[in-house]
Design a protein around this motif. Structure first.
Motif, mmCIF file in Angstrom:
data_model
loop_
_atom_site.group_PDB
_atom_site.id
_atom_site.type_symbol
_atom_site.label_atom_id
_atom_site.label_comp_id
_atom_site.label_asym_id
_atom_site.label_seq_id
_atom_site.Cartn_x
_atom_site.Cartn_y
_atom_site.Cartn_z
ATOM 1 N N ARG A 489 10.327 54.301 57.756
ATOM 2 C CA ARG A 489 10.466 54.064 56.322
ATOM 3 C C ARG A 489 10.394 55.375 55.544
ATOM 4 N N GLN A 708 16.702 50.105 51.138
ATOM 5 C CA GLN A 708 15.485 49.931 51.941
ATOM 6 C C GLN A 708 14.744 48.664 51.539
ATOM 7 N N ASP A 712 13.786 45.406 53.821
ATOM 8 C CA ASP A 712 12.432 44.835 53.881
ATOM 9 C C ASP A 712 12.462 43.358 53.558
#
Length: 722
Positions: A489, A708, A712
Motif C-alpha cells: 500500500r 487504491q 480496498d
C-alpha cells in the motif's frame, strides 16, 4: 423537708464561724482526690487508646504476666481469627494455643509446643524483629520491646505485599536473561548475582561475592551509579568489563537503588553491547568511507583537506587537489554490467593508492570521480608530474571476469592557496578544471583558471530566472510514492520540486537546487514547496503522509519552526501527516539551534526523517541523541542489491540499527524486482523508486489514491461475501 430535697435554709448573717475540718471532712477530700485521679487516669487511658487507634500498625500492650492490657483495631484485624479471645486480663499464651489448635499458624504444624515455647521466649526476651506467617497467607512483621515495669509493647506490621514484591524481584532477578548484580552502596561489594551473570562472566557465585564492582571494571575508577542515571552522558556511556577469561566486553549499565538484606544497595542490569558497538564502528566507517572501494568519501576528504591547509598556512608550500574523472565509465557499465563496473572502480582505487605517497590523501567523490590531495609542493610542475603518473597508471588494461577493460581519465588541478583557501573552494575549483579537461580533450589534465568563472555567470542566470519563478509561483511539487513493502500500500509521498521553464522545458533540480542553496533562495523555495505540499496532502486520505525535504540553510534562517506551523495551520493538515527530511550534513554543524528546532518540530507532532543515510558523516551519536522517526537508505546502497553481498550486509546492519532504535527504514532508488525482493527479505519497512512510480503531479496522485481506495473497497466486499 428542705433537707430531703437537698436544699438548705439560708443561714443568718450572724451565724457562728465554721468549725475546723473534722476527720470526716479529710476522708471526703481524700476520696474526691482519688476519684479525680482515677478519672484523669481513665482520660489518659482513653487518650492513649484513641492515639493508637489512628496508627496504621497493630499495637498491643501486655503486662508482666503476658496478659492483654490494651490493643488497637488494627491489631485485632491482623489476628481476626482469634480476635474474639482478646479481652483485658486474657493471656497471650492462651490465645496462641487456641490459634495453633485452630490452624491459624501454619509454621507450628507438627511441632506445636516447640513453636509456642519459641514464640514466648521471643516475647519475654525480645531482640531482633521476626516474621510470622498466618494461615491466610499473610506475613506479619513483629517488633516487641519490654517496658520498665516488665510488661511488653508489641508492634505488628502486615508486610505481605512487601514479601510478594520481594518474591517477584527474586523471580525477575534470578530468571532474567540479562546479567544482573546487586552491590552494596557503602563498600561496593557484590552481594548477589543472577544465573545470567554467572554464565556471562564465567565466575561462580562464591567467586563473585569475593569481588567488588571495580574488580570487573577494565578502566573506570568510579562505580557506575555515581553519575546521574537520567543524564545524557550516562545514557550514552559505554563501560568495559573484564570476564573471568580476561575477555573485554562493552556494556550499557542501568542502575537502581534498593534495600537488599536490610543494606542500602544498588541493582545493576548489565547489557552486553559488544556486538552492537562493533556494528556501530562498521557503520561509522561506512559513513565516512565509500562502500565500494573503502576509500574516504567527500566529507572525510573535506576534513582532511582543511587539516592539511591549516598546517601549511604559515609556510610557502603549496597544496594540489587533483580531481580525477574516469572517461566513458558509463559505457563500461552499459556494455559489461555494473558488477564489472564495480570491480573496475575498485581496481582504479588500488592503482591510485599504489601510485601515491603514504601521506597523500585519496578519496572517491561519486560514481566515477576520485580526488587526490598532495601537500609539500613548491611549484605547479610538481602537480603535473603527479597527474601524468596517475593517468599512466590508470591507462594499463584491467582483466575483469575474462574481459580486458581499458579506461581513460581526465584530471582537473587546483592549487592552494591561490585557487581556494578551504576545502569547499578548492574542490569547486578542481571540479571546474576537470570539466574543462573533459571538454577540451579527454585523457589529459587542466589547471583551474579564473576564466572558468564564466560558468559561474551561467549559474547567475539561473539564479535570476529562479528568483522570478519563485515570485511568479511557477514551481510545482511532484510526488513520488512511498510503498509499504509488506502490504504494497501507499503510505505517503515525497514532495519533489519541479521547474517547468517556458524555454528550456522541465529544468532538473540538480541544476537549480545548488544555485538556490548558494544564493539563499532555498528559503523562499522551501517555504513555497512546504505550503503547497501541505495544501495538496490535506485533500488526500487521512492515513497518507507527505514528506518534504529541508535544506540545512532553512535551519539557519531561524524561522523554520514558524514556517512549518503556518503551513500546517493554513492547510489544516494534521502535524502527524507531515514528514520533514533532513540530510546528514545538517548534523555536522553540531548546532544547538538545529537540535532545538528539530525537537520543537517533533513536539508539534511532525515526523523527522534522516535522508540519504550512509552517504555523509552519519554521526551515530546523533541517531542516539535525537529520536528520528525514519531513516532513508541512500539509493547507492540499493543499486544492484540482489547481486551485491556487501550492499546486502550494509542494508542488514542499517535495518537492524533501525529496529533497535525503533524507527522506520525506507530504501530509496528501488528500480528492480530483485532489489525489492532483497529489501523485503532483510525486513526493510518502506521502498521508493522508479519500480513503483516516478514523481507525478498532484492531479495524478489523487487518481492514484482513488484507485487504491477502490481496490480496498473490492477487498472488503470480497471479505464480506466470503
Amino acid at each position: 423537708m428542705l433537707g430531703r430535697l437537698g436544699l438548705h435554709p439560708r443561714k443568718p448573717r450572724f451565724a457562728r464561724a465554721p468549725r475546723p475540718p473534722s476527720e470526716r471532712d479529710e476522708v471526703l477530700r481524700s476520696r474526691a482526690e482519688a476519684e479525680a485521679a482515677i478519672a484523669e487516669a481513665r482520660k489518659s487511658h482513653e487518650r492513649l487508646r484513641q492515639a493508637i487507634e489512628i496508627l496504621p500498625q497493630g499495637i498491643v500492650f501486655l503486662d508482666a504476666e503476658g496478659r492483654y492490657v490494651l490493643w488497637n483495631k488494627q491489631y485485632a484485624e491482623i489476628y481476626s481469627k482469634t480476635a474474639d479471645l482478646f479481652e483485658e486480663g486474657a493471656r497471650l499464651e492462651d490465645t496462641l494455643r487456641i490459634g495453633v489448635a485452630r490452624g491459624d499458624y501454619p509454621e507450628a504444624a507438627g511441632h506445636e509446643e516447640d513453636w509456642i515455647a519459641e514464640r514466648l521466649q521471643k516475647l519475654y526476651q525480645p531482640g531482633a524483629r521476626h516474621e510470622q506467617k498466618l494461615a491466610d497467607g499473610r506475613v506479619i512483621l513483629i517488633d516487641e520491646r519490654l517496658t520498665d515495669d516488665g510488661g511488653v509493647v508489641g508492634l505488628r506490621v502486615d508486610i505481605t505485599e512487601l514479601k510478594q514484591r520481594e518474591a517477584s524481584f527474586r523471580l525477575l532477578f534470578d530468571g532474567n536473561p540479562v546479567p544482573m548484580i546487586v552491590c552494596a552502596l557503602d563498600d561496593e561489594r557484590i552481594l548477589s548475582v543472577n544465573d545470567a551473570a554467572v554464565a556471562h562472566y564465567g565466575y561462580s557465585r562464591a567467586e563473585f561475592e569475593l569481588l567488588k564492582i571495580r574488580s570487573l571494571q577494565a578502566f573506570e575508577s568510579e562505580p557506575p551509579w555515581t553519575s546521574d542515571p537520567t543524564g545524557e552522558e550516562h545514557a550514552g556511556r559505554t563501560w568495559k568489563h573484564v570476564k573471568a577469561d580476561g575477555a573485554l566486553i562493552d556494556l550499557a549499565i542501568y542502575s537502581r537503588e534498593l534495600t537488599y538484606a536490610e543494606r542500602p544497595a544498588v541493582l545493576l542490569a548489565l547489557m552486553d553491547i559488544t556486538e552492537r558497538k562493533r556494528a556501530e564502528a562498521r557503520l561509522a566507517f561506512m559513513a565516512q568511507h565509500d562502500g565500494l572501494t573503502g576509500l574516504p568519501n567527500r566529507n572525510l576528504l573535506r576534513q582532511q583537506v582543511d587539516e592539511i591547509l591549516l598546517h601549511t598556512r604559515r609556510s610557502t608550500d603549496k597544496v594540489a587537489l587533483l580531481m580525477l574523472g574516469l572517461d566513458n565509465f558509463k559505457a563500461v557499465n552499459d556494455a559489461l554490467g555494473h558488477a564489472v563496473g564495480d570491480k573496475l572502480l575498485r581496481g582504479v582505487g588500488k592503482r591510485l593508492r599504489s601510485t601515491l605517497r603514504e601521506e597523500d590523501a585519496l578519496a572517491r567523490l561519486n560514481s566515477d570521480e576520485f580526488a587526490i590531495v598532495q601537500s609539500g609542493l613548491t611549484r605547479p610542475e610538481d602537480a603535473v608530474l603527479l597527474a601524468k603518473r596517475l593517468l599512466e597508471a590508470i591507462a594499463d588494461p584491467y582483466l575483469l571476469d575474462g574481459h580486458s577493460v581499458v579506461i581513460g581519465a581526465s584530471i582537473g588541478i587546483a592549487m592552494a592557496p591561490g585557487d581556494g583557501d578551504d576545502s569547499e573552494k578548492l574542490l569547486k575549483s578542481a571540479g571546474m578544471a576537470l570539466s574543462r579537461a573533459k571538454l577540451d580533450a579527454r585523457g589529459t589534465f587542466a589547471f583551474f583558471e579564473a576564466a572558468l568563472d564564466a560558468k559561474a555567470q551561467g549559474r547567475r542566470k539561473i539564479e535570476v530566472e529562479l528568483r522570478d519563478a519563485i515570485q511568479s509561483d511557477v514551481l510545482r511539487p511532484y510526488y513520488q510514492p512511498l510503498i509499504d513493502l509488506q502490504s504494497g500500500r501507499i503510505t505517503g509521498f515525497e514532495a519533489l520540486v519541479r521547474w517547468p521553464h517556458a524555454e528550456r522545458g522541465m529544468v532538473s533540480p540538480a541544476e537549480f537546487i545548488p544555485v538556490a542553496e548558494e544564493t539563499g533562495l532555498i528559503n523562499p523555495l522551501g517555504g513555497l514547496m512546504l505550503r503547497r505540499a501541505c495544501l495538496d496532502a490535506a485533500t488526500w486520505p487521512d492515513d497518507v503522509r507527505v514528506a518534504v525535504n529541508l535544506s540545512p540553510l532553512q535551519f539557519r534562517s531561524g524561522n523554520l519552526l514558524s514556517v512549518v506551523t503556518d503551513a500546517l495551520k493554513h492547510s489544516g493538515l494534521p502535524p502527524r501527516r507531515l514528514e520533514l527530511e533532513i540530510t546528514e550534513t545538517l548534523l555536522l554543524e553540531k548546532s544547538a539551534q538545529v537540535l532545538a528546532t528539530l525537537h520543537a518540530l517533533r513536539a508539534l507532532g511532525v515526523r523527522i526523517s534522516m535522508d540519504d543515510f550512509g552517504t555523509g558523516y552519519s554521526s551515530l551519536s546523533y541517531l542516539r541523541s535525537f529520536p528520528f522517526d525514519k531513516i532513508k537508505i541512500d539509493q547507492s546502497f540499493v543499486r544492484d542489491l540482489g547481486a551485491n553481498r556487501e550492499a546486502q550486509a550494509i542494508i542488514r546492519s542499517i535495518v537492524s540499527l533501525g529496529k533497535g532504535l525503533g524507527v522506520i527504514i525506507t530504501a530509496e532508488g528501488v528500480e528492480t524486482e530483485a532489489e525489492l525482493s532483497c529489501l523485503r527479505a532483510e525486513g526493510c519497512d518502506e521502498g521508493q523508486g522508479f519500480l513503483f512510480s516516478k514523481a507525478r503531479p498532484n492531479a495524478e496522485i489523487v487518481s492514484l489514491l482513488a484507485a487504491q481506495r477502490g481496490i480496498d473497497g473490492l477487498d472488503e466486499d470480497a471479505a464480506l461475501v466470503a
